[in-house]
Design a protein around this motif. Structure first.
Motif, PDB file in Angstrom:
ATOM      1  N   LEU A   1       4.237  31.064  18.121  1.00 26.21           N
ATOM      2  CA  LEU A   1       3.192  30.223  18.706  1.00 26.21           C
ATOM      3  C   LEU A   1       1.873  30.990  18.734  1.00 26.21           C
ATOM      4  O   LEU A   1       0.802  30.452  18.422  1.00 26.21           O
ATOM      5  CB  LEU A   1       3.593  29.805  20.124  1.00 26.21           C
ATOM      6  CG  LEU A   1       2.609  28.900  20.879  1.00 26.21           C
ATOM      7  CD1 LEU A   1       2.380  27.596  20.140  1.00 26.21           C
ATOM      8  CD2 LEU A   1       3.098  28.629  22.291  1.00 26.21           C
TER       9      LEU A   1
ATOM     10  N   ARG B   1       0.530  31.303  15.114  1.00 20.79           N
ATOM     11  CA  ARG B   1       0.015  30.047  14.562  1.00 20.79           C
ATOM     12  C   ARG B   1      -1.279  29.597  15.235  1.00 20.79           C
ATOM     13  O   ARG B   1      -2.102  28.914  14.632  1.00 20.79           O
ATOM     14  CB  ARG B   1       1.063  28.952  14.696  1.00 20.79           C
ATOM     15  CG  ARG B   1       2.260  29.166  13.793  1.00 20.79           C
ATOM     16  CD  ARG B   1       3.425  28.280  14.209  1.00 20.79           C
ATOM     17  NE  ARG B   1       3.128  26.881  14.030  1.00 20.79           N
ATOM     18  CZ  ARG B   1       3.716  26.102  13.119  1.00 20.79           C
ATOM     19  NH1 ARG B   1       4.614  26.622  12.307  1.00 20.79           N
ATOM     20  NH2 ARG B   1       3.415  24.831  13.028  1.00 20.79           N
ATOM     21  N   SER B   2      -1.443  29.940  16.493  1.00 19.69           N
ATOM     22  CA  SER B   2      -2.623  29.459  17.220  1.00 19.69           C
ATOM     23  C   SER B   2      -3.738  30.500  17.304  1.00 19.69           C
ATOM     24  O   SER B   2      -4.874  30.184  17.647  1.00 19.69           O
ATOM     25  CB  SER B   2      -2.222  29.059  18.641  1.00 19.69           C
ATOM     26  OG  SER B   2      -1.758  30.200  19.354  1.00 19.69           O
TER      27      SER B   2
ATOM     28  N   TYR C   1       9.358  26.778  22.001  1.00 20.32           N
ATOM     29  CA  TYR C   1       8.092  26.038  22.053  1.00 20.32           C
ATOM     30  C   TYR C   1       8.014  25.091  20.861  1.00 20.32           C
ATOM     31  O   TYR C   1       8.389  25.458  19.742  1.00 20.32           O
ATOM     32  CB  TYR C   1       6.910  27.002  22.030  1.00 20.32           C
ATOM     33  CG  TYR C   1       6.848  27.914  23.251  1.00 20.32           C
ATOM     34  CD1 TYR C   1       6.112  27.556  24.355  1.00 20.32           C
ATOM     35  CD2 TYR C   1       7.553  29.112  23.271  1.00 20.32           C
ATOM     36  CE1 TYR C   1       6.052  28.363  25.474  1.00 20.32           C
ATOM     37  CE2 TYR C   1       7.507  29.945  24.389  1.00 20.32           C
ATOM     38  CZ  TYR C   1       6.756  29.576  25.482  1.00 20.32           C
ATOM     39  OH  TYR C   1       6.714  30.377  26.584  1.00 20.32           O
TER      40      TYR C   1
ATOM     41  N   GLU D   1       1.888  23.730  20.787  1.00 20.01           N
ATOM     42  CA  GLU D   1       0.836  24.233  19.908  1.00 20.01           C
ATOM     43  C   GLU D   1      -0.418  23.356  20.018  1.00 20.01           C
ATOM     44  O   GLU D   1      -1.540  23.856  20.122  1.00 20.01           O
ATOM     45  CB  GLU D   1       1.339  24.274  18.461  1.00 20.01           C
ATOM     46  CG  GLU D   1       0.345  24.941  17.526  1.00 20.01           C
ATOM     47  CD  GLU D   1       0.828  24.948  16.075  1.00 20.01           C
ATOM     48  OE1 GLU D   1       2.041  24.744  15.846  1.00 20.01           O
ATOM     49  OE2 GLU D   1      -0.011  25.161  15.181  1.00 20.01           O
TER      50      GLU D   1
ATOM     51  N   ARG E   1      -4.103  24.504  21.363  1.00 18.45           N
ATOM     52  CA  ARG E   1      -5.346  24.355  20.592  1.00 18.45           C
ATOM     53  C   ARG E   1      -6.377  23.581  21.383  1.00 18.45           C
ATOM     54  O   ARG E   1      -7.564  23.896  21.372  1.00 18.45           O
ATOM     55  CB  ARG E   1      -5.063  23.620  19.278  1.00 18.45           C
ATOM     56  CG  ARG E   1      -4.439  24.479  18.211  1.00 18.45           C
ATOM     57  CD  ARG E   1      -4.246  23.694  16.917  1.00 18.45           C
ATOM     58  NE  ARG E   1      -3.328  24.384  16.034  1.00 18.45           N
ATOM     59  CZ  ARG E   1      -3.666  25.433  15.289  1.00 18.45           C
ATOM     60  NH1 ARG E   1      -4.903  25.882  15.319  1.00 18.45           N
ATOM     61  NH2 ARG E   1      -2.780  26.026  14.518  1.00 18.45           N
TER      62      ARG E   1
END
Lengths: 223, 223
Positions: free
Chosen positions: A6, A9-10, A39, A44, A48
């Motif tokens: 997570l 990716r973020s 998660y 996600e 964001r």
DNA sequence: GCTATCGGTTAGTGGCACTATCTATGATGG
DNA sequence: CCATCATAGATAGTGCCACTAACCGATAGC
């Protein structure tokens, strides 16, 4: 996914994600074992959203928490909470609580009557507007208040487009998020466009005269 | 006047005024003796300006210092500094420096071409706008980018009125201050008006149906 | 088994906008 | 003329906010 992915990716550091979970901005992952949580895409997406409201929208974490709480409550009329949270600015209240503010409130009420806008008395946006009007007068630029009708015309057009966009969302969840994102980022978008337009208009008006002079280059460019 | 009276008239505590002087936001008073200084109307005006930019405009003291420094320099083309300072928001830069931002820059350039806006390449407002566009896409609300032309129409109108106001100022000092106040407070004013318009438009569109329902009261109100 | 990562907690950091305290000096009024 | 008060200037401390570091047992996965 686990917290590490997570984070990757973020682009948000793991400790910060943990911090958001502690602060109830982000729901905890689903525990699959006492020390392992899962998660999903919703996490996600939420993450964001938090970052965008924080970095681009300039909201405080407290304001974001308020907005998200309202967004998560299906019974909540979003506008009230959003109105308070979306004020990037004027708690005001203190400043000049005197007759100037009272006069400004009158002016705002008059504007609303004049335009036939149907809004709640004492809407927080109206209070904000009164604060701005009072502030303008306080610094000796009450003349800008006369532009309010031009601004209101523009605001009406933009608000109509905003609503069209929001109404194209089907699921309530998406709709509410559209409201939040639209309100906060729309303001940032408009602000940037306005500054660009300032530059264009000033160039356009002055290109015939003193090209590059201090007045044309400097003074005429802004507000 | 002495600092005590300046404090009383402006509502700013004495230690805070001293602090602003230290930070070079406010020029020092003229010393009439080693421990006595005289402050004039200019000081009061400047102090009010600082407070308004801080509290209503949401600028940081650092940003205010930048703006005021430029405003005090008769040679400075104001718009550049103002552009940077008036970004209440997006230094961005970091976030997603990837291809999304590149694409957003392209979209902004295309918008500028389409509208024939004459602005410098790489104007800071353009960069801000690209940041907002990228952010919108990043949170899955790229659809809002399609509203950019509506926003740009509105921004053009507002910018024209802004320029009219600014040009009515005669002295350069007043003009520059008008630019600053107009850019910063104008944004706050528009934001408040937009939120009011959201409320009005949503009431207007939904008053026929489900009066007070969660969609009408909540979802349709913002964006 | 062994190491890397995980969830959870507590404590610390850095930035910002002040605010408190102190010293010496000078203004002010009876 | 003297007591009281405000003042200039300087250093240090405060409170809030958004993190960030460090640590402690568990597992996970090889």
């Amino acid at each position: 996914m686990r917290i590490g992915e997570l984070s990757r990716r973020s682009g948000v550091p793991v400790p910060t994600i943990k911090f958001y979970v502690r602060e109830r901005l982000l729901p905890a992952g689903e525990l699959t074992s006492p020390n392992q949580a899962d998660y999903g895409p919703d996490h996600e997406r939420r993450l964001r959203l938090i970052r965008v409201l924080l970095e681009v929208g300039g909201l405080s974490l407290a304001a974001i928490a308020e907005v998200l709480e309202a967004a998560d409550d299906p019974e909540q009329p979003v506008i009230r909470v959003l109105g308070r949270a979306a004020e990037g600015v004027p708690p005001l209240g203190e400043g000049e609580a005197g007759p100037e503010l009272e006069q400004a409130r009158e002016d705002v009420a008059e504007l609303l009557r004049r335009r036939g806008w149907q809004v709640d008395e004492g809407a927080s946006a109206a209070e904000s507007l009164a604060g701005v009007v009072a502030a303008l007068r306080g610094v000796g630029h009450g003349g800008l208040v006369d532009l309010m009708d031009v601004y209101a015309d523009a605001a009406e057009k933009v608000a109509g487009a905003d609503l069209d966009y929001v109404m194209s969302r089907v699921a309530r969840e998406e709709l509410v998020e559209g409201v939040v994102v639209g309100t906060v980022l729309g303001e940032a978008m408009f602000g940037a466009l306005r500054r660009l337009a300032h530059e264009d208009v000033s160039v356009r008006r002055y290109e015939s005269r003193a090209a590059g002079g201090p007045l044309a280059g400097g003074g005429a460019a802004g507000a």
